[in-house]
Design a protein around this motif. Structure first.
Motif, short mmCIF file in Angstrom:
data_model
loop_
_atom_site.label_atom_id
_atom_site.label_comp_id
_atom_site.label_asym_id
_atom_site.label_seq_id
_atom_site.Cartn_x
_atom_site.Cartn_y
_atom_site.Cartn_z
N TYR A 40 0.87 -1.17 0.00
CA TYR A 40 0.00 0.00 0.00
C TYR A 40 0.91 1.23 0.00
O TYR A 40 1.94 1.24 0.68
CB TYR A 40 -0.92 0.05 1.24
CG TYR A 40 -1.65 1.37 1.26
CD1 TYR A 40 -2.70 1.62 0.36
CD2 TYR A 40 -1.24 2.42 2.09
CE1 TYR A 40 -3.32 2.85 0.31
CE2 TYR A 40 -1.85 3.66 2.04
CZ TYR A 40 -2.89 3.87 1.15
OH TYR A 40 -3.49 5.10 1.07
N SER A 41 0.53 2.25 -0.76
CA SER A 41 1.37 3.45 -0.83
C SER A 41 0.49 4.66 -1.14
O SER A 41 -0.22 4.65 -2.15
CB SER A 41 2.42 3.27 -1.93
OG SER A 41 3.34 4.32 -1.95
N THR A 42 0.52 5.67 -0.28
CA THR A 42 -0.25 6.89 -0.55
C THR A 42 0.51 7.82 -1.49
O THR A 42 -0.07 8.38 -2.43
CB THR A 42 -0.55 7.65 0.77
OG1 THR A 42 -1.13 6.76 1.70
CG2 THR A 42 -1.49 8.82 0.52
N TYR A 43 1.81 7.98 -1.22
CA TYR A 43 2.60 8.97 -1.98
C TYR A 43 3.64 8.30 -2.90
O TYR A 43 4.51 8.97 -3.43
CB TYR A 43 3.27 9.94 -1.01
CG TYR A 43 2.27 10.67 -0.14
CD1 TYR A 43 1.47 11.68 -0.66
CD2 TYR A 43 2.09 10.31 1.20
CE1 TYR A 43 0.52 12.33 0.13
CE2 TYR A 43 1.15 10.95 2.00
CZ TYR A 43 0.37 11.95 1.45
OH TYR A 43 -0.57 12.60 2.23
N HIS A 58 6.20 6.30 -2.32
CA HIS A 58 7.56 5.94 -1.89
C HIS A 58 7.66 4.42 -1.71
O HIS A 58 8.63 3.80 -2.16
CB HIS A 58 7.91 6.64 -0.57
CG HIS A 58 7.96 8.13 -0.67
ND1 HIS A 58 6.84 8.91 -0.52
CD2 HIS A 58 8.98 8.98 -0.92
CE1 HIS A 58 7.17 10.19 -0.67
NE2 HIS A 58 8.47 10.26 -0.92
N VAL A 59 6.66 3.85 -1.07
CA VAL A 59 6.66 2.39 -0.88
C VAL A 59 6.57 1.69 -2.24
O VAL A 59 7.18 0.64 -2.45
CB VAL A 59 5.51 1.96 0.06
CG1 VAL A 59 5.32 0.45 0.06
CG2 VAL A 59 5.79 2.44 1.48
N LYS A 60 5.84 2.29 -3.17
CA LYS A 60 5.76 1.71 -4.53
C LYS A 60 7.15 1.64 -5.16
O LYS A 60 7.51 0.65 -5.80
CB LYS A 60 4.81 2.56 -5.39
CG LYS A 60 4.89 2.33 -6.89
CD LYS A 60 4.42 0.93 -7.29
CE LYS A 60 4.12 0.78 -8.77
NZ LYS A 60 5.25 0.96 -9.67
N PHE A 78 9.01 -1.08 4.30
CA PHE A 78 8.21 -0.03 4.92
C PHE A 78 8.79 1.35 4.66
O PHE A 78 9.91 1.50 4.15
CB PHE A 78 8.13 -0.29 6.44
CG PHE A 78 9.41 -0.88 6.96
CD1 PHE A 78 10.50 -0.09 7.22
CD2 PHE A 78 9.54 -2.26 7.10
CE1 PHE A 78 11.70 -0.65 7.64
CE2 PHE A 78 10.75 -2.83 7.52
CZ PHE A 78 11.83 -2.02 7.79
N SER A 79 8.03 2.34 5.09
CA SER A 79 8.44 3.72 4.88
C SER A 79 7.92 4.58 6.03
O SER A 79 6.81 4.35 6.53
CB SER A 79 7.85 4.17 3.54
OG SER A 79 7.74 5.55 3.48
N THR A 80 8.74 5.52 6.45
CA THR A 80 8.32 6.51 7.45
C THR A 80 8.75 7.88 6.93
O THR A 80 9.61 7.98 6.06
CB THR A 80 9.01 6.27 8.81
OG1 THR A 80 10.42 6.50 8.66
CG2 THR A 80 8.76 4.87 9.34
N ASN A 81 8.18 8.92 7.51
CA ASN A 81 8.54 10.25 7.07
C ASN A 81 9.77 10.77 7.83
O ASN A 81 10.48 11.65 7.35
CB ASN A 81 7.34 11.18 7.26
CG ASN A 81 7.62 12.58 6.81
OD1 ASN A 81 7.32 13.53 7.52
ND2 ASN A 81 8.20 12.72 5.64
#
Ligand SMILES: Cc1cc2nc3c(=O)[nH]c(=O)nc-3n(C[C@H](O)[C@H](O)[C@H](O)COP(=O)(O)O)c2cc1C
Length: 214
Positions: free
Chosen positions: A13-16, A18-20, A118-121
């Protein structure tokens, strides 16, 4: 699709996006292993368009199918990717996990392998805790957890902030969109290659055992 190939699914899942981008790098790495088919999926969005617009969400990848719980039964190994939400998996991932009751009841995922990215800001905003929050799902389904360990030297670098940990590849998502960094993408490729190899080894081992027992 290659006949008899082990199946590696990358589910994100990716909103912006980055994870994609991490998912794409993982796919590149996994495809280096001959005898493995690699497929990329996204989980369904649960937020209304109106909310996504207010969040300035990026458009979804048009060429990546949305996964259904039944699809998981065809995989031999699944890598799940997600951005953090307050240190835990986002609701979109949780909603998908909650749709796998049928697979839990039949034991359809038992013995398959699974891992995380994963990704964090922010640097300390949940790179590790976010991964940990999916581990109960793995346990309840009997999925074999394949952590990456310190499988790439970039994970030991201290010269700049780098996402990723022994739990998998990670991005520190930069709002300027210059992330994931080159170093983070290198880790993601290496994780994809490692995971695909581990899945192939298990699948070939299971087949050899089945033949021996005939
Ligand atoms: C509701 C919400 C909660 C968030 N919580 C955190 C957090 O706890 N720590 C953090 O570093 N980033 C947090 N973020 C930032 C996201 O993790 C970041 O946008 C994401 O990793 C980018 O990945 P993506 O481009 O694949 O969506 C949060 C974002 C939202 C919308």
């Amino acid at each position: 699709m290659t006949a008899g190939a082990a199946q590696v699914y990358i589910v994100y899942y990716s909103t912006y996006q980055h994870v994609k981008k991490l998912a794409d790098a993982i796919e590149r790495g996994a495809k280096r292993i001959a005898g493995v088919d690699v497929k990329l999926f996204q989980v369904a969005e649960t937020l209304p368009e109106e909310v996504l617009a207010k969040m300035h969400a990026a458009p979804k990848a048009a060429d990546v199918p949305v996964i259904a719980a039944d699809d998981l039964e065809k995989a031999d190994g699944i890598l799940f990717g997600f951005p953090t939400r307050f240190g835990i998996v986002p609701a979109q991932i949780k909603t998908f996990l909650d749709s796998t009751g049928k697979q839990w009841a039949s034991g359809a995922l038992r013995g398959k392998q699974a891992g995380t990215f994963f990704s964090t800001n922010t640097q300390h905003g949940g790179q590790e805790t976010t991964a940990l929050t999916i581990l109960p799902f793995f346990a309840h389904h009997g999925l074999q957890y394949v952590p990456f360990g310190y499988g790439h030297p970039n994970l030991q670098k201290t010269t700049e902030p780098i996402g990723g940990s022994p739990y998998g590849a990670g991005a520190i998502a930069d709002v300027t969109d210059e992330s994931p960094s080159k170093l983070e993408l290198e880790v993601a490729e290496a994780q994809g290659e490692y995971f695909a190899r581990q899945v192939l080894v298990r699948v070939l081992g299971e087949r050899a055992l089945a033949q021996q027992q005939q």
